[in-house]
Motif scaffolding. Structure first.
Motif, PDB file in Angstrom:
ATOM      1  N   LEU A   7       0.824  -1.211   0.000  1.00  0.00           N
ATOM      2  CA  LEU A   7       0.000   0.000   0.000  1.00  0.00           C
ATOM      3  C   LEU A   7       0.859   1.263   0.000  1.00  0.00           C
ATOM      4  O   LEU A   7       0.564   2.222  -0.706  1.00  0.00           O
ATOM      5  CB  LEU A   7      -0.951   0.009   1.198  1.00  0.00           C
ATOM      6  CG  LEU A   7      -2.145  -0.928   1.094  1.00  0.00           C
ATOM      7  CD1 LEU A   7      -2.856  -1.049   2.440  1.00  0.00           C
ATOM      8  CD2 LEU A   7      -3.113  -0.440   0.019  1.00  0.00           C
ATOM      9  N   THR A   8       1.928   1.251   0.782  1.00  0.00           N
ATOM     10  CA  THR A   8       2.807   2.419   0.845  1.00  0.00           C
ATOM     11  C   THR A   8       3.447   2.690  -0.511  1.00  0.00           C
ATOM     12  O   THR A   8       3.464   3.829  -0.978  1.00  0.00           O
ATOM     13  CB  THR A   8       3.881   2.239   1.933  1.00  0.00           C
ATOM     14  OG1 THR A   8       3.225   2.075   3.205  1.00  0.00           O
ATOM     15  CG2 THR A   8       4.812   3.433   2.010  1.00  0.00           C
ATOM     16  N   VAL A   9       3.954   1.663  -1.157  1.00  0.00           N
ATOM     17  CA  VAL A   9       4.579   1.819  -2.481  1.00  0.00           C
ATOM     18  C   VAL A   9       3.551   2.326  -3.491  1.00  0.00           C
ATOM     19  O   VAL A   9       3.834   3.229  -4.286  1.00  0.00           O
ATOM     20  CB  VAL A   9       5.206   0.485  -2.942  1.00  0.00           C
ATOM     21  CG1 VAL A   9       5.580   0.525  -4.417  1.00  0.00           C
ATOM     22  CG2 VAL A   9       6.422   0.154  -2.085  1.00  0.00           C
ATOM     23  N   ASP A  74      -5.374   8.419   4.566  1.00  0.00           N
ATOM     24  CA  ASP A  74      -5.130   7.048   5.015  1.00  0.00           C
ATOM     25  C   ASP A  74      -5.971   6.074   4.214  1.00  0.00           C
ATOM     26  O   ASP A  74      -6.915   6.455   3.525  1.00  0.00           O
ATOM     27  CB  ASP A  74      -5.333   6.882   6.528  1.00  0.00           C
ATOM     28  CG  ASP A  74      -6.769   6.948   6.968  1.00  0.00           C
ATOM     29  OD1 ASP A  74      -7.604   6.175   6.466  1.00  0.00           O
ATOM     30  OD2 ASP A  74      -7.074   7.759   7.865  1.00  0.00           O
ATOM     31  N   THR A  75      -5.596   4.807   4.293  1.00  0.00           N
ATOM     32  CA  THR A  75      -6.177   3.771   3.449  1.00  0.00           C
ATOM     33  C   THR A  75      -7.508   3.242   3.971  1.00  0.00           C
ATOM     34  O   THR A  75      -8.056   2.314   3.390  1.00  0.00           O
ATOM     35  CB  THR A  75      -5.197   2.600   3.286  1.00  0.00           C
ATOM     36  OG1 THR A  75      -4.822   2.125   4.584  1.00  0.00           O
ATOM     37  CG2 THR A  75      -3.953   3.031   2.531  1.00  0.00           C
ATOM     38  N   LEU A  76      -8.021   3.820   5.024  1.00  0.00           N
ATOM     39  CA  LEU A  76      -9.332   3.427   5.536  1.00  0.00           C
ATOM     40  C   LEU A  76     -10.388   4.511   5.326  1.00  0.00           C
ATOM     41  O   LEU A  76     -11.537   4.213   5.033  1.00  0.00           O
ATOM     42  CB  LEU A  76      -9.259   3.107   7.042  1.00  0.00           C
ATOM     43  CG  LEU A  76      -8.343   1.979   7.454  1.00  0.00           C
ATOM     44  CD1 LEU A  76      -8.336   1.837   8.971  1.00  0.00           C
ATOM     45  CD2 LEU A  76      -8.744   0.678   6.785  1.00  0.00           C
ATOM     46  N   SER A  77      -9.987   5.777   5.475  1.00  0.00           N
ATOM     47  CA  SER A  77     -10.961   6.864   5.499  1.00  0.00           C
ATOM     48  C   SER A  77     -10.685   7.989   4.518  1.00  0.00           C
ATOM     49  O   SER A  77     -11.430   8.958   4.479  1.00  0.00           O
ATOM     50  CB  SER A  77     -11.019   7.450   6.915  1.00  0.00           C
ATOM     51  OG  SER A  77     -11.413   6.457   7.840  1.00  0.00           O
ATOM     52  N   GLU A 136      -9.652  -5.866   1.099  1.00  0.00           N
ATOM     53  CA  GLU A 136      -9.713  -5.238  -0.229  1.00  0.00           C
ATOM     54  C   GLU A 136      -8.416  -4.526  -0.625  1.00  0.00           C
ATOM     55  O   GLU A 136      -8.430  -3.528  -1.335  1.00  0.00           O
ATOM     56  CB  GLU A 136     -10.890  -4.280  -0.307  1.00  0.00           C
ATOM     57  CG  GLU A 136     -12.226  -4.936  -0.006  1.00  0.00           C
ATOM     58  CD  GLU A 136     -13.352  -3.931   0.108  1.00  0.00           C
ATOM     59  OE1 GLU A 136     -13.210  -2.799  -0.386  1.00  0.00           O
ATOM     60  OE2 GLU A 136     -14.384  -4.287   0.698  1.00  0.00           O
ATOM     61  N   VAL A 137      -7.294  -5.048  -0.165  1.00  0.00           N
ATOM     62  CA  VAL A 137      -6.001  -4.433  -0.476  1.00  0.00           C
ATOM     63  C   VAL A 137      -5.719  -4.441  -1.978  1.00  0.00           C
ATOM     64  O   VAL A 137      -5.361  -3.400  -2.545  1.00  0.00           O
ATOM     65  CB  VAL A 137      -4.854  -5.088   0.329  1.00  0.00           C
ATOM     66  CG1 VAL A 137      -3.499  -4.603  -0.142  1.00  0.00           C
ATOM     67  CG2 VAL A 137      -5.045  -4.830   1.821  1.00  0.00           C
ATOM     68  N   LEU A 140      -7.654  -1.663  -3.783  1.00  0.00           N
ATOM     69  CA  LEU A 140      -7.143  -0.321  -3.486  1.00  0.00           C
ATOM     70  C   LEU A 140      -5.813  -0.082  -4.207  1.00  0.00           C
ATOM     71  O   LEU A 140      -5.592   0.987  -4.777  1.00  0.00           O
ATOM     72  CB  LEU A 140      -6.991  -0.126  -1.976  1.00  0.00           C
ATOM     73  CG  LEU A 140      -6.438   1.231  -1.544  1.00  0.00           C
ATOM     74  CD1 LEU A 140      -7.249   2.393  -2.116  1.00  0.00           C
ATOM     75  CD2 LEU A 140      -6.380   1.303  -0.020  1.00  0.00           C
ATOM     76  N   VAL A 141      -4.943  -1.067  -4.204  1.00  0.00           N
ATOM     77  CA  VAL A 141      -3.658  -0.939  -4.902  1.00  0.00           C
ATOM     78  C   VAL A 141      -3.907  -0.664  -6.385  1.00  0.00           C
ATOM     79  O   VAL A 141      -3.256   0.191  -6.985  1.00  0.00           O
ATOM     80  CB  VAL A 141      -2.782  -2.198  -4.690  1.00  0.00           C
ATOM     81  CG1 VAL A 141      -1.606  -2.215  -5.657  1.00  0.00           C
ATOM     82  CG2 VAL A 141      -2.303  -2.264  -3.246  1.00  0.00           C
ATOM     83  N   GLN A 142      -4.862  -1.358  -6.977  1.00  0.00           N
ATOM     84  CA  GLN A 142      -5.185  -1.151  -8.394  1.00  0.00           C
ATOM     85  C   GLN A 142      -5.647   0.286  -8.646  1.00  0.00           C
ATOM     86  O   GLN A 142      -5.243   0.912  -9.632  1.00  0.00           O
ATOM     87  CB  GLN A 142      -6.264  -2.151  -8.834  1.00  0.00           C
ATOM     88  CG  GLN A 142      -6.490  -2.165 -10.315  1.00  0.00           C
ATOM     89  CD  GLN A 142      -5.262  -2.634 -11.077  1.00  0.00           C
ATOM     90  OE1 GLN A 142      -4.475  -3.444 -10.607  1.00  0.00           O
ATOM     91  NE2 GLN A 142      -5.067  -2.093 -12.263  1.00  0.00           N
ATOM     92  N   ARG A 143      -6.473   0.820  -7.759  1.00  0.00           N
ATOM     93  CA  ARG A 143      -6.941   2.205  -7.917  1.00  0.00           C
ATOM     94  C   ARG A 143      -5.787   3.195  -7.784  1.00  0.00           C
ATOM     95  O   ARG A 143      -5.731   4.190  -8.501  1.00  0.00           O
ATOM     96  CB  ARG A 143      -8.025   2.509  -6.893  1.00  0.00           C
ATOM     97  CG  ARG A 143      -9.295   1.719  -7.191  1.00  0.00           C
ATOM     98  CD  ARG A 143     -10.347   1.875  -6.127  1.00  0.00           C
ATOM     99  NE  ARG A 143     -10.774   3.259  -6.026  1.00  0.00           N
ATOM    100  CZ  ARG A 143     -11.345   3.766  -4.941  1.00  0.00           C
ATOM    101  NH1 ARG A 143     -11.530   3.022  -3.872  1.00  0.00           N
ATOM    102  NH2 ARG A 143     -11.717   5.023  -4.915  1.00  0.00           N
ATOM    103  N   LEU A 144      -4.867   2.930  -6.879  1.00  0.00           N
ATOM    104  CA  LEU A 144      -3.720   3.815  -6.669  1.00  0.00           C
ATOM    105  C   LEU A 144      -2.744   3.754  -7.842  1.00  0.00           C
ATOM    106  O   LEU A 144      -2.084   4.744  -8.153  1.00  0.00           O
ATOM    107  CB  LEU A 144      -2.992   3.457  -5.370  1.00  0.00           C
ATOM    108  CG  LEU A 144      -3.753   3.788  -4.099  1.00  0.00           C
ATOM    109  CD1 LEU A 144      -3.129   3.098  -2.900  1.00  0.00           C
ATOM    110  CD2 LEU A 144      -3.827   5.307  -3.885  1.00  0.00           C
ATOM    111  N   ARG A 145      -2.662   2.607  -8.507  1.00  0.00           N
ATOM    112  CA  ARG A 145      -1.714   2.443  -9.628  1.00  0.00           C
ATOM    113  C   ARG A 145      -2.001   3.370 -10.793  1.00  0.00           C
ATOM    114  O   ARG A 145      -1.128   3.590 -11.630  1.00  0.00           O
ATOM    115  CB  ARG A 145      -1.690   0.991 -10.076  1.00  0.00           C
ATOM    116  CG  ARG A 145      -0.899   0.148  -9.084  1.00  0.00           C
ATOM    117  CD  ARG A 145      -0.399  -1.135  -9.691  1.00  0.00           C
ATOM    118  NE  ARG A 145       0.476  -1.799  -8.734  1.00  0.00           N
ATOM    119  CZ  ARG A 145       0.332  -3.022  -8.326  1.00  0.00           C
ATOM    120  NH1 ARG A 145      -0.648  -3.782  -8.814  1.00  0.00           N
ATOM    121  NH2 ARG A 145       1.169  -3.547  -7.450  1.00  0.00           N
TER     122      ARG A 145
END
Length: 149
Positions: A7-9, A74-77, A136-137, A140-145
């Motif tokens: 998630l950080t990357v 943050d990755t929750l809110s 759902e990691v 979320l990673v896909q959306r951030l990519r």
């Protein structure tokens, strides 16, 4: 790699895209970075990022009423503003943007611009939760990519 590291990357380019947009819009943003580590429960390892708002701009707008104004993600809110009020250590303020986990950089900079006018009119004091820790990691990673991560 742990979910937290993944998630950080993935989130770093998103945070950079928001800072770049804020710079283009000439918003007074300062340092920005990801908060790394410090979690004891491997199932709850989530990621946070932050963008400081320029101290001079905050002082010009709010005077001595606010000593720190920082925008966090943050990755929750999603995004929120944190305001520290001197002399009132138990009255720090968090106002939540409430636009999902990965709003566009333009939406985030709109939130920042509103914060600079009046942080108490920016979002809601009610914290939203868009996902549970450790869940759902991959989605979320896909959306951030989309932002290069």
């Amino acid at each position: 790699m742990s979910d937290h590291q993944v998630l950080t990357v993935a989130a770093r380019p998103y945070l950079s895209a928001v800072v770049a947009q804020a710079t283009r819009e000439e918003l007074p943003v300062g340092r920005a970075d990801m908060i790394d580590g410090g979690y004891d429960d491997p199932e709850a390892q989530e990621t946070e990022g932050w963008i400081e708002l320029d101290e001079e701009a905050v002082e010009c707008r709010y005077g001595p009423k606010v000593s720190d104004l920082t925008v966090y993600w943050d990755t929750l809110s999603g995004w929120h503003i944190y305001a520290e009020r001197p002399g009132k250590p138990n009255e720090d303020i968090n106002w939540w943007m409430g636009a999902g986990l990965v709003p566009t950089p333009e939406q985030v900079t709109g939130f920042i611009a509103t914060v600079l006018v009046d942080y108490t009119m920016s979002g809601s004091q009610e914290r939203p939760f868009y996902r549970r820790p450790g869940q759902e990691v991959p989605a979320l990673v896909q959306r951030l990519r989309r932002y290069g991560g």
